[in-house]
Design an enzyme around this catalytic site. Sequence first.
Site, PDB file in Angstrom:
ATOM      1  N   ASP A   3       4.515  -3.411 -10.376  1.00 45.54           N
ATOM      2  CA  ASP A   3       4.815  -3.661  -9.233  1.00 45.54           C
ATOM      3  C   ASP A   3       5.130  -5.041  -9.358  1.00 45.54           C
ATOM      4  OD1 ASP A   3       4.847  -4.332  -6.097  1.00 45.54           O
ATOM      5  OD2 ASP A   3       3.132  -5.197  -6.611  1.00 45.54           O
ATOM      6  N   ASP A  48       5.364  -8.293  -6.358  1.00 49.09           N
ATOM      7  CA  ASP A  48       4.675  -9.051  -5.408  1.00 49.09           C
ATOM      8  C   ASP A  48       3.319  -8.753  -5.361  1.00 49.09           C
ATOM      9  OD1 ASP A  48       7.172 -10.190  -3.934  1.00 49.09           O
ATOM     10  OD2 ASP A  48       7.347  -8.007  -3.870  1.00 49.09           O
ATOM     11  N   ASP A  95      -0.833  -3.818  -7.048  1.00 46.19           N
ATOM     12  CA  ASP A  95      -2.026  -4.202  -6.236  1.00 46.19           C
ATOM     13  C   ASP A  95      -2.040  -3.555  -4.910  1.00 46.19           C
ATOM     14  OD1 ASP A  95       0.461  -5.322  -5.040  1.00 46.19           O
ATOM     15  OD2 ASP A  95      -0.700  -6.941  -4.117  1.00 46.19           O
TER      16      ASP A  95
END
Length: 249
Positions: free
Chosen positions: A43, A45, A190
């Site tokens: 991922d 961001d 996250d």
Amino acid sequence: MRLSSLSNSLLFLHPKPPFPMANLTTTIATSTPRARLKGIVFDMDGTLTVPAIDFAAMYKAVLGGDEYRRIKAESPSGIDILHHIENWSPDKQQKAYETIADFERRGLDRLQIMPGAAELCGFLDSKQLRRGLITRNVKESVDLFHKRFGITFCPALSREFRPYKPDPAPLLHICSVWEVLPNEVMMVGDSLKDDVACGKQAGAFTCLLDETGRYDSPVYANVDLKPDFKVSSLNEVYSLLNEHFDLAP
């Protein structure tokens, strides 16, 4: 793979492992060979980059305060704003996308690479492990990341690729491009609801980056979705990979 204990920083929680795991009480020394890993998909961001978007403020701006609080209460693993607005009227949907894009543009001004990300990519290169990227942000942000930090991920799929996370399609697409099986890949991110869900549905290994320990909250205790591994920083991924996987070229 056999695990007789868990470290404080890593969790192995694969409820439906993609390889045999009989006799779980036996030790690692006499276990079957470790799983072969051929690529890592990240991922962006909050994983490769330091969080720069106030998502709570963005959700409130799009949904309104009351609706935001209602949905948040019903969705302990997080709000999927992109899917939530898909069935809105075209005019209302367009306004929502403009609001989201405005928050994202402001985030680009503060774009910083996550500590340990460059070093981890160097380690992956040394092991000849492929690296890809899947983000729900726009292509502009991916291009800026590549340019600003000089690290390239391929394929790098942005929000323009449909369907986006948590649908497994983008991860399966990367596996197809790499010509590898999903259980030879790990998804690192996250977000439990986006990254872990995407990886699990695709049949890949999953690693949840939880810098602040927010997923240790009782709010998530009864959430069925669990990652295979959990780390508090990207620096912990080195030992995770070396301990649990075959990284031979």
